[in-house]
Write an enzyme that holds these catalytic residues in place. Structure first.
Site, PDB file in Angstrom:
ATOM      1  CB  SER A 146      -0.822  -0.012   1.288  1.00  0.00           C
ATOM      2  OG  SER A 146      -1.263   1.297   1.610  1.00  0.00           O
ATOM      3  CE1 TYR A 160      -3.939  -2.574   4.856  1.00  0.00           C
ATOM      4  CE2 TYR A 160      -3.034  -0.379   4.460  1.00  0.00           C
ATOM      5  CZ  TYR A 160      -3.607  -1.539   3.981  1.00  0.00           C
ATOM      6  OH  TYR A 160      -3.845  -1.680   2.640  1.00  0.00           O
TER       7      TYR A 160
HETATM    8  N1  NAD Z   1      -8.497  -0.401  -1.626  1.00  0.00           N
HETATM    9  C1  NAD Z   1      -7.429   0.368  -1.460  1.00  0.00           C
HETATM   10  O1  NAD Z   1      -7.506   1.600  -1.545  1.00  0.00           O
HETATM   11  C2  NAD Z   1      -6.081  -0.232  -1.193  1.00  0.00           C
HETATM   12  C3  NAD Z   1      -5.005   0.638  -1.045  1.00  0.00           C
HETATM   13  C4  NAD Z   1      -3.751   0.115  -0.796  1.00  0.00           C
HETATM   14  C5  NAD Z   1      -3.581  -1.240  -0.727  1.00  0.00           C
HETATM   15  N2  NAD Z   1      -4.626  -2.089  -0.877  1.00  0.00           N
HETATM   16  C6  NAD Z   1      -4.371  -3.527  -0.785  1.00  0.00           C
HETATM   17  O2  NAD Z   1      -4.983  -4.196  -1.877  1.00  0.00           O
HETATM   18  C7  NAD Z   1      -5.384  -5.504  -1.468  1.00  0.00           C
HETATM   19  C8  NAD Z   1      -6.856  -5.715  -1.777  1.00  0.00           C
HETATM   20  O3  NAD Z   1      -7.611  -4.756  -1.040  1.00  0.00           O
HETATM   21  P1  NAD Z   1      -9.164  -4.461  -1.280  1.00  0.00           P
HETATM   22  O4  NAD Z   1      -9.322  -2.997  -1.269  1.00  0.00           O
HETATM   23  O5  NAD Z   1      -9.659  -5.259  -2.430  1.00  0.00           O
HETATM   24  O6  NAD Z   1      -9.755  -4.999   0.099  1.00  0.00           O
HETATM   25  P2  NAD Z   1     -11.052  -5.856   0.426  1.00  0.00           P
HETATM   26  O7  NAD Z   1     -11.271  -5.708   1.889  1.00  0.00           O
HETATM   27  O8  NAD Z   1     -12.149  -5.523  -0.532  1.00  0.00           O
HETATM   28  O9  NAD Z   1     -10.556  -7.337   0.107  1.00  0.00           O
HETATM   29  C9  NAD Z   1      -9.678  -8.040   0.953  1.00  0.00           C
HETATM   30  C10 NAD Z   1     -10.095  -9.496   0.934  1.00  0.00           C
HETATM   31  O10 NAD Z   1      -9.206 -10.231   1.775  1.00  0.00           O
HETATM   32  C11 NAD Z   1      -9.954 -11.204   2.462  1.00  0.00           C
HETATM   33  N3  NAD Z   1      -9.284 -11.618   3.695  1.00  0.00           N
HETATM   34  C12 NAD Z   1      -9.092 -10.861   4.802  1.00  0.00           C
HETATM   35  N4  NAD Z   1      -8.489 -11.604   5.746  1.00  0.00           N
HETATM   36  C13 NAD Z   1      -8.297 -12.837   5.224  1.00  0.00           C
HETATM   37  C14 NAD Z   1      -7.743 -14.040   5.731  1.00  0.00           C
HETATM   38  N5  NAD Z   1      -7.289 -14.123   6.983  1.00  0.00           N
HETATM   39  N6  NAD Z   1      -7.703 -15.121   4.932  1.00  0.00           N
HETATM   40  C15 NAD Z   1      -8.190 -15.059   3.664  1.00  0.00           C
HETATM   41  N7  NAD Z   1      -8.745 -13.952   3.145  1.00  0.00           N
HETATM   42  C16 NAD Z   1      -8.804 -12.864   3.913  1.00  0.00           C
HETATM   43  C17 NAD Z   1     -11.278 -10.500   2.760  1.00  0.00           C
HETATM   44  O11 NAD Z   1     -12.327 -11.416   3.055  1.00  0.00           O
HETATM   45  C18 NAD Z   1     -11.512  -9.703   1.489  1.00  0.00           C
HETATM   46  O12 NAD Z   1     -12.320 -10.402   0.566  1.00  0.00           O
HETATM   47  C19 NAD Z   1      -5.050  -5.589   0.024  1.00  0.00           C
HETATM   48  O13 NAD Z   1      -3.802  -6.214   0.193  1.00  0.00           O
HETATM   49  C20 NAD Z   1      -4.977  -4.139   0.458  1.00  0.00           C
HETATM   50  O14 NAD Z   1      -4.173  -3.976   1.586  1.00  0.00           O
HETATM   51  C21 NAD Z   1      -5.882  -1.601  -1.100  1.00  0.00           C
END
Ligand code: NAD
Length: 254
Positions: A146, A160
């Site tokens: 991130s 985080y």
């Molecule tokens: N959305 C953003 O703005 C953003 C920004 C920076 C980084 N990210 C990163 O991108 C990736 C995807 O994020 P997103 O926005 O789609 O989030 P999201 O919350 O929509 O999806 C995350 C998924 O991970 C699953 N998950 C959580 N804990 C788990 C576990 N213990 N075992 C298996 N699955 C598990 C959740 O059920 C969920 O479906 C993540 O690594 C997040 O940190 C997202």
């Protein structure tokens, strides 16, 4: 080398595959002809994602809590057995617990985020590398960090962000370790993508103020993160390893 992505019939695993970005990554791999294992702690939502993919019978939905590292080897072995090959791991599963004040952060907040985001990443990456070595064809590991890895995080996300900083340095170490076996390890650093995670614990006003700091003037659509994952999994990225790819609409520039 052909200039198609070359992902037809490759076996890929997308963790967090039921999430906002993960489901778009799964759909993109399926559209490129890969066979996709959608892994998520939300079993039912994983099944829904697979049902919505092109030719769903070629893919797999797997419910798994990746915080339980004892299940990683068997999970990946199952994918290899079902698809006959395992070529790429796109690891997106993560949790964010926003806390307005650092005074509110509990030991449990710390443990949950570090266990899922960092510890599970190490053990899953290592399990994937073992299977890649066994097959002797190299492999691709694509971890998700991130912008918080660089900025320290906004909106109550210090812990985080620490876990995501760990992913960057760990991925570099693993990239160096696995390179002789043709296994690449890269990280993708999204800016703000419009998903449940981004919106969780944030008011509309806070979000609007955050978006103002982004030169592109908007959050990313989740599907705008999919192309870079496919590229890093493709033959075109065979000489890229240890990279952190900034996909943030200019929010940070490095
Ligand atoms: N959305 C953003 O703005 C953003 C920004 C920076 C980084 N990210 C990163 O991108 C990736 C995807 O994020 P997103 O926005 O789609 O989030 P999201 O919350 O929509 O999806 C995350 C998924 O991970 C699953 N998950 C959580 N804990 C788990 C576990 N213990 N075992 C298996 N699955 C598990 C959740 O059920 C969920 O479906 C993540 O690594 C997040 O940190 C997202």
């Amino acid at each position: 080398m052909t200039w198609s992505l070359g992902l037809e019939d490759r076996g890929v695993v997308v963790t967090g595959g039921a999430g906002g970005i993960g489901r778009e990554v799964a759909a993109a791999f399926a559209a490129a002809g890969a066979r996709v294992a959608v892994v998520d702690v939300e079993q039912e939502r994983s099944a829904e994602v697979v049902a919505g993919l092109e030719r769903p019978e070629r893919h797999l939905a797997i419910g798994a809590d990746l915080a339980d590292i004892s299940g990683h080897e068997a999970l990946l072995r199952r994918v290899l057995d079902e698809f006959g090959r395992f070529d790429a791991l796109a690891h997106l599963a993560a949790v964010l617990r926003r806390r307005a004040s650092v005074e509110d952060i509990t030991e449990e907040d710390w443990d949950v985020q570090l266990d899922v985001n960092l510890k599970a990443t190490f053990f899953l990456d290592r399990a994937a590398a073992r299977l890649f070595r066994e097959q002797g064809r190299g492999g691709r590991i694509i971890n998700f960090t991130s912008q918080g890895w660089w900025s320290g995080g906004f909106g109550g996300s210090v812990v985080y962000s620490a876990s995501k900083g760990g992913i960057v340095s760990m991925s570099r170490g693993l990239a160096r370790t696995f390179a002789p076996d043709g296994i690449t390890v890269n990280t993708i650093a999204p800016g703000a993508a419009d998903t449940e995670m981004m919106r969780s614990g944030s008011s509309d006003e806070d979000l609007a103020a955050f978006v103002q700091m982004i030169p592109a003037g908007r959050m990313a659509r989740p599907d705008e993160l999919a192309g870079i994952v496919l590229f890093l999994a493709s033959d075109h990225a065979s000489y890229i390893t240890g990279a952190t790819v900034n996909v943030s609409g200019g929010q940070l520039m490095y």
